[in-house]
Every structure is written in C-alpha cells, then in structure tokens.
Design an enzyme around this catalytic site. Structure first.
Site, PDB file in Angstrom:
ATOM      1  N   TYR A 115       0.838  -1.211   0.000  1.00  0.00           N
ATOM      2  CA  TYR A 115       0.000   0.000   0.000  1.00  0.00           C
ATOM      3  C   TYR A 115       0.871   1.258   0.000  1.00  0.00           C
ATOM      4  CZ  TYR A 115      -4.472   2.376   0.562  1.00  0.00           C
ATOM      5  OH  TYR A 115      -5.593   3.146   0.351  1.00  0.00           O
ATOM      6  N   LYS A 159      -3.461   8.539   2.480  1.00  0.00           N
ATOM      7  CA  LYS A 159      -4.712   8.351   3.238  1.00  0.00           C
ATOM      8  C   LYS A 159      -4.595   8.966   4.630  1.00  0.00           C
ATOM      9  CE  LYS A 159      -7.314   6.063   0.264  1.00  0.00           C
ATOM     10  NZ  LYS A 159      -8.328   6.823  -0.479  1.00  0.00           N
ATOM     11  N   THR A 210     -11.914  -3.574  -6.733  1.00  0.00           N
ATOM     12  CA  THR A 210     -12.349  -2.553  -7.689  1.00  0.00           C
ATOM     13  C   THR A 210     -11.200  -2.307  -8.666  1.00  0.00           C
ATOM     14  OG1 THR A 210     -11.448  -0.805  -6.316  1.00  0.00           O
ATOM     15  CG2 THR A 210     -13.736  -1.397  -5.904  1.00  0.00           C
TER      16      THR A 210
HETATM   17  N1  LIG Z   1     -11.293  -0.874  -3.120  1.00  0.00           N
HETATM   18  C1  LIG Z   1     -10.777  -0.867  -1.920  1.00  0.00           C
HETATM   19  O1  LIG Z   1     -10.279  -1.889  -1.425  1.00  0.00           O
HETATM   20  C2  LIG Z   1     -10.810   0.383  -1.098  1.00  0.00           C
HETATM   21  C3  LIG Z   1     -10.722   0.289   0.302  1.00  0.00           C
HETATM   22  C4  LIG Z   1     -10.743   1.463   1.049  1.00  0.00           C
HETATM   23  C5  LIG Z   1     -10.836   2.692   0.426  1.00  0.00           C
HETATM   24  N2  LIG Z   1     -10.926   2.740  -0.948  1.00  0.00           N
HETATM   25  C6  LIG Z   1     -11.022   4.060  -1.564  1.00  0.00           C
HETATM   26  O2  LIG Z   1     -12.265   4.184  -2.217  1.00  0.00           O
HETATM   27  C7  LIG Z   1     -12.146   5.202  -3.215  1.00  0.00           C
HETATM   28  C8  LIG Z   1     -12.740   4.701  -4.530  1.00  0.00           C
HETATM   29  O3  LIG Z   1     -11.947   3.657  -5.053  1.00  0.00           O
HETATM   30  P1  LIG Z   1     -12.560   2.312  -5.622  1.00  0.00           P
HETATM   31  O4  LIG Z   1     -11.900   1.205  -4.879  1.00  0.00           O
HETATM   32  O5  LIG Z   1     -14.023   2.393  -5.704  1.00  0.00           O
HETATM   33  O6  LIG Z   1     -11.904   2.246  -7.087  1.00  0.00           O
HETATM   34  P2  LIG Z   1     -12.409   2.794  -8.513  1.00  0.00           P
HETATM   35  O7  LIG Z   1     -11.266   2.535  -9.422  1.00  0.00           O
HETATM   36  O8  LIG Z   1     -13.709   2.223  -8.871  1.00  0.00           O
HETATM   37  O9  LIG Z   1     -12.576   4.338  -8.243  1.00  0.00           O
HETATM   38  C9  LIG Z   1     -11.496   5.214  -8.198  1.00  0.00           C
HETATM   39  C10 LIG Z   1     -11.960   6.474  -8.880  1.00  0.00           C
HETATM   40  O10 LIG Z   1     -10.947   7.482  -8.795  1.00  0.00           O
HETATM   41  C11 LIG Z   1     -11.036   8.212  -9.995  1.00  0.00           C
HETATM   42  N3  LIG Z   1      -9.840   9.010 -10.194  1.00  0.00           N
HETATM   43  C12 LIG Z   1      -8.530   8.641 -10.117  1.00  0.00           C
HETATM   44  N4  LIG Z   1      -7.726   9.674 -10.441  1.00  0.00           N
HETATM   45  C13 LIG Z   1      -8.556  10.719 -10.730  1.00  0.00           C
HETATM   46  C14 LIG Z   1      -8.350  12.055 -11.155  1.00  0.00           C
HETATM   47  N5  LIG Z   1      -7.114  12.553 -11.361  1.00  0.00           N
HETATM   48  N6  LIG Z   1      -9.431  12.845 -11.356  1.00  0.00           N
HETATM   49  C15 LIG Z   1     -10.684  12.377 -11.177  1.00  0.00           C
HETATM   50  N7  LIG Z   1     -10.942  11.117 -10.770  1.00  0.00           N
HETATM   51  C16 LIG Z   1      -9.893  10.302 -10.558  1.00  0.00           C
HETATM   52  C17 LIG Z   1     -11.233   7.171 -11.067  1.00  0.00           C
HETATM   53  O11 LIG Z   1     -11.739   7.733 -12.265  1.00  0.00           O
HETATM   54  C18 LIG Z   1     -12.240   6.276 -10.380  1.00  0.00           C
HETATM   55  O12 LIG Z   1     -13.540   6.705 -10.680  1.00  0.00           O
HETATM   56  C19 LIG Z   1     -10.655   5.549  -3.298  1.00  0.00           C
HETATM   57  O13 LIG Z   1     -10.418   6.682  -2.484  1.00  0.00           O
HETATM   58  C20 LIG Z   1     -10.013   4.331  -2.665  1.00  0.00           C
HETATM   59  O14 LIG Z   1      -8.733   4.584  -2.127  1.00  0.00           O
HETATM   60  C21 LIG Z   1     -10.917   1.617  -1.706  1.00  0.00           C
END
Ligand SMILES: NC(=O)c1ccc[n+]([C@@H]2O[C@H](COP(=O)([O-])OP(=O)(O)OC[C@H]3O[C@@H](n4cnc5c(N)ncnc54)[C@H](O)[C@@H]3O)[C@@H](O)[C@H]2O)c1
Length: 259
Positions: free
Chosen positions: A156, A163, A194
């Site tokens: 990570y 974060k 995702t």
């Molecule tokens: N999937 C996991 O395990 C997990 C766990 C905890 C937190 N998260 C957090 O959840 C949030 C969403 O991620 P996700 O897992 O749904 O993945 P995802 O890939 O579906 O979503 C990530 C989004 O970020 C957008 N993005 C990235 N760079 C960008 C930019 N420069 N401008 C505009 N948009 C941008 C992408 O277009 C995408 O829509 C993130 O903050 C991620 O860190 C994810």
C-alpha cells in the site's frame, strides 16, 4: 422511511459497477436522493453516463481532480445543470503503479509521493472549496479511506501516507466548516476488488486474509459501504463530523487472530 428524500448528492469517482461510488450512488438513490456525477476522462465518459442514467441522473460532467481548471468548470456547469446540493461524495484515489509494489523505501519517489497526495488528499480540499458556494445548510461531505492510513502493511506504500493526509484533511475541514453547519467525515472501507484496488500488488491476499482474520470472517461489499455512506450523509448523523468510520468487518480492532 427514505432518509435522503429531497436531498441532492454529487458523486465524484464512479468508474465501474464495482466502484465504491456505485455502491454509494445506489444507496443514496435508494434513500431518495437525486444524483449528479463526474467522469475523469473521455475513456470513462460513455460508461459513467450510462450508469448515471440507470440511476435516473442526466447530470454527468467531466472533471479530472488534478486540474484546477477542470474543477472550476465542473462546478460552474453543475451550478446551471443541478443547482445547489446537500451531499458531496469524494471517492477518488490514485498513485502510479510503480509505487504500489515492493519495498516502500526503495520504490517511493518524489513524483509518486506528490501525485498520490495531490489526487488522493488535496483533491478533497480542492473540491470542497469549489463546492462551498453551492452547498445547502446542513450539507454533508464524505470521503473514502483505508486502514493503511494508520497501520503499516505491504504494497500500500505511499498510498498509506496519502490516506493519513486525507484523514487529517477530514478533521481540518470538519473543524473549519462546522460553524457553517457543514459536516465532513470519512469511511475507512475494508479491501474490495475494484479497478483502483487491482493496482495494488497482493490485493487477493488482502481479501483472503480478511476472511480469516476479521471478526465477521468475511469481506465487506460496496452495498455495505453505500449504506454507511447514506447514514453519514443524512440528517440522522447530524451530530457526527470529523470522524473516520470503519466499514471493514471489524478487522481494524483485532490485535491478534488465532484462525
Ligand atoms: N477498493 C478498496 O479496497 C478500497 C478500500 C478502502 C478505500 N478505498 C477508496 O475508495 C475510493 C474509490 O476507489 P474504488 O476502490 O471504488 O476504485 P475505482 O477505481 O472504482 O474508483 C477510483 C476512482 O478514482 C477516480 N480518479 C482517479 N484519479 C482521478 C483524477 N485525477 N481525477 C478524477 N478522478 C480520478 C477514477 O476515475 C475512479 O472513478 C478511493 O479513495 C479508494 O482509495 C478503496
């Protein structure tokens, strides 16, 4: 009871039906909210517009959060097409793949550090600032974090630092905007497969480990994160601000697991 009836929500970060933003959008819609979306770039435009339409939304505008111009254009167009709103969901993160595999000390470089913090943390400040003139009284802002903000772990890497910054961002925004009756919170979600998570080396091992070591002995779903988001975005959470709420099958409370 629809806890978001009459509320309008802007969702930043929808990319696919696996996105946490999709789980949140469905939960918010299910609780009565009207929705608007962004798409990051042309590659995502058609897919995100189609998903928005499925949820009854015709407001879907471009915005890459690393560009001040695109942020300004997004909120200008939003003002005309959607008007004032009540809920801002920030579900965005990015770090170059070179940063998310191998020894933290070896792979982390200045550019990777900068990009991770810019896109994954500063963007919350930037979109909040731009959204302020459009936010109704008692608005709620919500972002997505992960355990790597507070615990070290493999792969990570610099995203954990970003974060940690994001969670501090939640506290400083909450402190600053509280007197305007605007609440700011985060959800720290357990790992979910995702598009973004696929960029982290060893995500499968993380998911398997959660099934063995978390109190609920399973992974969480985007629906569960969505339901928590709907609660935090609603007036039912009117006394909660500056918090990071864990939706992680309880994994973050475990000191040692015997299974
Ligand atoms: N999937 C996991 O395990 C997990 C766990 C905890 C937190 N998260 C957090 O959840 C949030 C969403 O991620 P996700 O897992 O749904 O993945 P995802 O890939 O579906 O979503 C990530 C989004 O970020 C957008 N993005 C990235 N760079 C960008 C930019 N420069 N401008 C505009 N948009 C941008 C992408 O277009 C995408 O829509 C993130 O903050 C991620 O860190 C994810």
């Amino acid at each position: 009871m629809s806890i978001l009836k009459g509320k309008k929500a802007v969702i930043i970060g929808l990319a696919s039906t696996r996105s946490i933003a999709w789980g949140i959008a469905n939960a918010l819609k299910g609780q009565g909210a009207d929705l608007a979306f962004n798409f990051q770039n042309e590659k995502l435009e058609a897919r995100v517009k189609k998903m928005a339409q499925e949820l009854g939304s015709s407001v879907c505008l471009p915005m890459d959060v690393s560009s001040d111009d695109e942020i300004a254009n997004f909120f200008n167009s939003l003002k005309n097409q959607f008007g004032n709103f009540d809920i801002l969901i920030h579900s965005v993160a990015f770090a170059p793949s070179s940063q998310l595999e191998g020894s933290f000390t070896e792979v982390t470089d200045r550019d990777g550090f900068r990009i991770a913090h810019d896109v994954s943390s500063y963007s919350l400040t930037a979109v909040t600032k731009a959204a302020l003139p459009l936010l109704n009284d008692n608005a709620s802002i919500l972002t997505l974090s992960y355990l790597g903000a507070v615990k070290a772990m493999p792969s990570y890497n610099v995203m954990g630092l970003a974060k940690a910054s994001l969670e501090a961002n939640v506290r400083f925004l909450a402190y600053d905007l509280g007197p305007k009756s605007i609440r700011v919170n985060g959800i720290s979600a357990g790992p979910i497969k995702t598009l973004a998570a696929s960029g982290i080396k060893g995500i499968k091992t993380m998911l398997d480990h959660m099934e063995q070591a978390s109190p609920l002995r399973r992974n969480v779903t985007i629906e569960e994160v969505g339901n928590a988001a709907a609660f935090l975005a609603s007036d039912m959470a009117s006394g909660i601000t500056g918090q990071v709420v864990y939706v992680d099958s309880g994994y973050s409370i475990v000191g040692m697991s015997l299974s």
